[in-house]
Design a protein around this motif. Structure first.
Motif, PDB file in Angstrom:
ATOM      1  N   GLU A  25      19.508 113.889  60.564  1.00 23.54           N
ATOM      2  CA  GLU A  25      19.324 115.200  60.587  1.00 23.54           C
ATOM      3  C   GLU A  25      19.974 116.247  59.470  1.00 23.54           C
ATOM      4  N   THR A  26      19.476 115.503  58.386  1.00 23.20           N
ATOM      5  CA  THR A  26      20.127 116.032  57.279  1.00 23.20           C
ATOM      6  C   THR A  26      18.356 115.636  56.130  1.00 23.20           C
ATOM      7  N   VAL A  27      18.543 115.085  55.475  1.00 25.19           N
ATOM      8  CA  VAL A  27      16.750 114.738  55.274  1.00 25.19           C
ATOM      9  C   VAL A  27      16.617 113.342  55.303  1.00 25.19           C
ATOM     10  N   LYS A  48      12.779 105.779  40.418  1.00 21.87           N
ATOM     11  CA  LYS A  48      13.908 106.165  39.791  1.00 21.87           C
ATOM     12  C   LYS A  48      14.646 106.787  39.436  1.00 21.87           C
ATOM     13  N   ARG A  49      15.811 106.791  39.522  1.00 21.95           N
ATOM     14  CA  ARG A  49      16.720 106.843  40.069  1.00 21.95           C
ATOM     15  C   ARG A  49      17.561 106.815  38.744  1.00 21.95           C
ATOM     16  N   PRO A  50      18.417 107.371  38.318  1.00 19.36           N
ATOM     17  CA  PRO A  50      19.540 107.149  37.317  1.00 19.36           C
ATOM     18  C   PRO A  50      20.639 105.844  38.080  1.00 19.36           C
ATOM     19  N   ASP A  52      23.491 105.616  36.983  1.00 22.19           N
ATOM     20  CA  ASP A  52      25.205 105.794  37.258  1.00 22.19           C
ATOM     21  C   ASP A  52      25.155 106.703  38.459  1.00 22.19           C
ATOM     22  N   ASN A  53      24.439 107.120  39.432  1.00 22.76           N
ATOM     23  CA  ASN A  53      24.329 107.574  40.788  1.00 22.76           C
ATOM     24  C   ASN A  53      24.532 107.400  41.440  1.00 22.76           C
ATOM     25  N   PRO A  54      25.617 107.190  41.875  1.00 28.69           N
ATOM     26  CA  PRO A  54      25.872 106.214  43.374  1.00 28.69           C
ATOM     27  C   PRO A  54      25.347 106.662  44.256  1.00 28.69           C
ATOM     28  N   VAL A  57      26.454 105.549  52.000  1.00 27.59           N
ATOM     29  CA  VAL A  57      26.511 104.248  53.376  1.00 27.59           C
ATOM     30  C   VAL A  57      26.749 104.915  54.073  1.00 27.59           C
ATOM     31  N   HIS A  58      24.975 104.596  55.166  1.00 33.63           N
ATOM     32  CA  HIS A  58      25.240 105.289  56.642  1.00 33.63           C
ATOM     33  C   HIS A  58      25.573 104.294  57.841  1.00 33.63           C
ATOM     34  N   ILE A  59      26.730 104.171  58.668  1.00 31.11           N
ATOM     35  CA  ILE A  59      27.054 103.824  59.406  1.00 31.11           C
ATOM     36  C   ILE A  59      26.847 103.879  60.514  1.00 31.11           C
ATOM     37  N   PRO A 133      19.247 106.660  49.615  1.00 29.13           N
ATOM     38  CA  PRO A 133      19.565 107.987  49.191  1.00 29.13           C
ATOM     39  C   PRO A 133      18.509 108.886  49.991  1.00 29.13           C
ATOM     40  N   SER A 134      18.383 110.310  49.292  1.00 31.38           N
ATOM     41  CA  SER A 134      17.213 110.927  50.017  1.00 31.38           C
ATOM     42  C   SER A 134      15.587 110.306  49.761  1.00 31.38           C
ATOM     43  N   VAL A 135      14.998 110.727  50.361  1.00 29.65           N
ATOM     44  CA  VAL A 135      13.852 110.058  49.971  1.00 29.65           C
ATOM     45  C   VAL A 135      12.403 110.917  49.389  1.00 29.65           C
ATOM     46  N   GLU A 170      20.620 118.515  52.231  1.00 25.29           N
ATOM     47  CA  GLU A 170      22.014 117.074  52.857  1.00 25.29           C
ATOM     48  C   GLU A 170      23.029 116.993  53.410  1.00 25.29           C
ATOM     49  N   SER A 171      23.736 115.995  53.309  1.00 21.43           N
ATOM     50  CA  SER A 171      24.937 115.778  53.911  1.00 21.43           C
ATOM     51  C   SER A 171      26.074 117.634  53.310  1.00 21.43           C
ATOM     52  N   THR A 172      26.814 117.450  53.550  1.00 19.49           N
ATOM     53  CA  THR A 172      28.296 117.844  52.708  1.00 19.49           C
ATOM     54  C   THR A 172      29.029 116.764  51.740  1.00 19.49           C
ATOM     55  N   LEU A 183      32.074 117.872  47.461  1.00 20.13           N
ATOM     56  CA  LEU A 183      31.939 117.753  46.293  1.00 20.13           C
ATOM     57  C   LEU A 183      30.677 117.868  45.937  1.00 20.13           C
ATOM     58  N   ARG A 184      30.007 117.819  46.987  1.00 19.51           N
ATOM     59  CA  ARG A 184      28.214 118.843  47.623  1.00 19.51           C
ATOM     60  C   ARG A 184      28.491 119.612  48.877  1.00 19.51           C
ATOM     61  N   GLN A 185      27.727 120.702  48.690  1.00 21.08           N
ATOM     62  CA  GLN A 185      27.665 121.879  49.726  1.00 21.08           C
ATOM     63  C   GLN A 185      26.996 121.736  50.447  1.00 21.08           C
ATOM     64  N   GLN A 212      32.752 115.805  39.392  1.00 19.86           N
ATOM     65  CA  GLN A 212      32.400 116.156  41.076  1.00 19.86           C
ATOM     66  C   GLN A 212      31.317 114.857  41.143  1.00 19.86           C
ATOM     67  N   SER A 213      30.646 115.023  42.215  1.00 22.90           N
ATOM     68  CA  SER A 213      29.862 114.580  42.563  1.00 22.90           C
ATOM     69  C   SER A 213      28.396 113.926  41.363  1.00 22.90           C
ATOM     70  N   PRO A 214      28.683 113.223  40.966  1.00 26.61           N
ATOM     71  CA  PRO A 214      28.051 112.392  40.181  1.00 26.61           C
ATOM     72  C   PRO A 214      26.588 112.437  40.010  1.00 26.61           C
ATOM     73  N   GLY A 215      26.105 112.748  41.215  1.00 31.46           N
ATOM     74  CA  GLY A 215      24.712 113.184  40.935  1.00 31.46           C
ATOM     75  C   GLY A 215      24.327 114.949  41.182  1.00 31.46           C
ATOM     76  N   MET A 216      25.151 115.405  40.850  1.00 28.31           N
ATOM     77  CA  MET A 216      25.038 116.741  40.821  1.00 28.31           C
ATOM     78  C   MET A 216      24.782 117.054  39.121  1.00 28.31           C
TER      79      MET A 216
HETATM   80  O1  TXA Z   1      22.319 113.686  54.075  1.00 26.37           O
HETATM   81  C1  TXA Z   1      22.206 113.023  53.014  1.00 26.37           C
HETATM   82  O2  TXA Z   1      24.178 113.033  52.703  1.00 26.37           O
HETATM   83  C2  TXA Z   1      21.666 112.281  52.830  1.00 26.37           C
HETATM   84  C3  TXA Z   1      20.562 111.625  54.204  1.00 26.37           C
HETATM   85  C4  TXA Z   1      20.289 110.554  53.695  1.00 26.37           C
HETATM   86  O3  TXA Z   1      21.949 110.912  54.355  1.00 26.37           O
HETATM   87  N1  TXA Z   1      21.538 111.256  51.229  1.00 26.37           N
HETATM   88  C5  TXA Z   1      21.514 111.848  50.198  1.00 26.37           C
HETATM   89  O4  TXA Z   1      21.819 111.043  48.972  1.00 26.37           O
HETATM   90  O5  TXA Z   1      21.311 112.907  50.042  1.00 26.37           O
HETATM   91  P1  TXA Z   1      21.308 111.199  48.216  1.00 26.37           P
HETATM   92  O6  TXA Z   1      21.184 110.098  47.381  1.00 26.37           O
HETATM   93  O7  TXA Z   1      20.321 112.191  47.217  1.00 26.37           O
HETATM   94  O8  TXA Z   1      22.730 112.443  47.580  1.00 26.37           O
HETATM   95  C6  TXA Z   1      24.240 110.963  47.274  1.00 26.37           C
HETATM   96  C7  TXA Z   1      25.328 111.900  46.655  1.00 26.37           C
HETATM   97  C8  TXA Z   1      25.158 112.665  45.250  1.00 26.37           C
HETATM   98  O9  TXA Z   1      25.565 113.224  45.220  1.00 26.37           O
HETATM   99  C9  TXA Z   1      26.297 111.398  44.639  1.00 26.37           C
HETATM  100  O10 TXA Z   1      26.236 111.012  43.535  1.00 26.37           O
HETATM  101  C10 TXA Z   1      27.061 111.685  45.500  1.00 26.37           C
HETATM  102  O11 TXA Z   1      26.430 111.393  47.274  1.00 26.37           O
HETATM  103  N2  TXA Z   1      27.867 110.341  45.618  1.00 26.37           N
HETATM  104  C11 TXA Z   1      27.733 108.758  45.960  1.00 26.37           C
HETATM  105  N3  TXA Z   1      28.912 108.298  45.839  1.00 26.37           N
HETATM  106  C12 TXA Z   1      30.122 108.865  45.156  1.00 26.37           C
HETATM  107  C13 TXA Z   1      31.122 108.452  45.477  1.00 26.37           C
HETATM  108  N4  TXA Z   1      31.707 107.776  45.531  1.00 26.37           N
HETATM  109  N5  TXA Z   1      32.314 109.557  44.852  1.00 26.37           N
HETATM  110  C14 TXA Z   1      31.480 110.552  45.133  1.00 26.37           C
HETATM  111  N6  TXA Z   1      30.209 111.377  45.096  1.00 26.37           N
HETATM  112  C15 TXA Z   1      29.552 110.019  45.596  1.00 26.37           C
END
Ligand code: TXA
Ligand code: MG
Length: 326
Positions: A25-27, A48-50, A52-54, A57-59, A133-135, A170-172, A183-185, A212-216
């Motif tokens: 429902e998000t992406v 090509k994702r770094p 160190d960007n976690p 996990v979807h259930i 992660p997002s595609v 993407e999800s909060t 960590l992410r809006q 903050q969220s490592p990916g940000m």
């Molecule tokens: O809406 C969503 O969440 C989408 C769909 C596919 O579910 N997924 C998504 O995944 O946006 P991605 O990988 O694009 O973003 C994951 C975010 C990143 O900013 C990452 O750093 C953070 O979640 N993240 C993952 N594990 C973390 C952790 N243990 N602590 C803090 N932030 C984490």
């Protein structure tokens, strides 16, 4: 459309260690079996994702949760009860069953229970949680439609052709483990979270030094052309005219209210009424993908009030605009 045969095909690919794209429902997500390290490596390679960007996990059933975490705190239990299934990723202390590649060696994991029916059916058919992660190639806009996935990856990635993502952002992501904060809006707003938790979230400037969220920290959501994000008080039509005169092929990412006044020379994308944050968010990435297949050399984007879901919308727009050289 009946997606059952595509769900079965996708589950076979995942069970044999492959990756697939699937709607949420998000992406759209690029998924692999959370317990299969080799399969998970493909995700990082394809995007090509770094490393160190976690990953999230979807259930698709609460029964899947206890194996993934060591503890469910009362705060997290409240969030689960209120927001799952839905667009909220929650940080938990991770169990040893989750490979380090998923969490980039952190001792926490973000888990989400999507509400999208196809995502749920896929996870339940596989019988294991899916890390996804997002595609999109890292740094590019996420995909909210299976056409976006095909534009990026062609036939290299099998995609379940579900509907367009209804939320479109993407999800909060929230942690309550230390200092409860976002960590992410995303679509679930700070006010909704505070109401359910019964405490104020700490998103003040004093907490900005906290990790903050490592990916940000990485560039995000950037289309090919630079974006100039126009401040809310400035006259966007004036700015569009100025850049057009300077010789730019201008794209305008704007509300309907502005779209209807654009000069003919401008390539416009209508995000919907500026009062409808759901529609603005659902169309945002479509707009960015649209400009990637157009000849624009500069995108002029409208700003919106950062209220409610407008906070997430402006977060994505400002990140998308952060590469702008002008
Ligand atoms: O809406 C969503 O969440 C989408 C769909 C596919 O579910 N997924 C998504 O995944 O946006 P991605 O990988 O694009 O973003 C994951 C975010 C990143 O900013 C990452 O750093 C953070 O979640 N993240 C993952 N594990 C973390 C952790 N243990 N602590 C803090 N932030 C984490
Ligand atoms: Mg992403």
């Amino acid at each position: 459309m009946d997606n059952s045969s595509q769900i079965i095909e996708a589950s076979h690919i995942l069970q044999s260690g492959g990756v697939v794209a699937f709607p949420t429902e998000t992406v759209y997500g690029l998924g692999a079996n959370v317990f299969n390290t080799e399969a998970l490596k493909h995700i990082f390679h394809i995007k090509k994702r770094p490393v160190d960007n976690p990953l999230i996990v979807h259930i698709a059933s609460l029964d899947m949760l206890p194996a993934l975490v060591t503890h469910i705190s009362p705060y997290n239990q409240k969030l689960i009860d209120h927001f799952w299934p839905g667009p909220l990723g929650i940080v938990f202390p991770k169990s040893n069953l989750i490979p380090d590649i998923v969490t980039a060696h952190l001792d926490t994991v973000v888990i989400r229970f999507p509400s999208n029916r196809i995502a749920q059916e896929l996870i339940n058919t596989c019988g294991f949680p899916i890390a996804a992660p997002s595609v999109n190639p890292s740094g590019k806009p996420s995909s909210t439609h299976h056409d976006h996935v095909k534009d990026y990856f062609g036939d290299h990635v099998f995609v379940i052709e579900g509907d367009a993502s209804s939320i479109g952002i993407e999800s909060t992501v929230i942690t309550t483990l230390d200092n409860p904060r976002i960590l992410r809006q995303g679509a679930v707003t700070q006010a909704e979270l505070e109401q359910v938790l019964g405490i104020p979230l700490d998103n003040t400037s004093e907490t900005l030094h906290l990790p903050q969220s490592p990916g940000m920290k990485y560039p995000h959501y950037a289309p090919n052309a630079p974006i100039h994000l126009v401040a809310i008080q400035d006259d966007i039509l004036d700015i569009i005219t100025t850049y057009t005169k300077q010789g730019y092929t201008v794209g305008a990412l704007v509300s309907s209210e502005i779209y209807h006044h654009l000069p003919d020379s401008v390539i416009g994308f209508d995000l919907g009424s500026r009062d409808n944050y759901q529609t603005l968010s659902a169309r945002l990435y479509n707009g960015l993908h649209f400009f990637d297949s157009s000849p624009v050399t500069l995108i002029i984007a409208e700003s919106f009030q950062p209220i409610g879901m407008g906070v997430a919308l402006m977060d994505r727009l400002s990140r998308a605009a952060s590469n702008t050289p002008i």
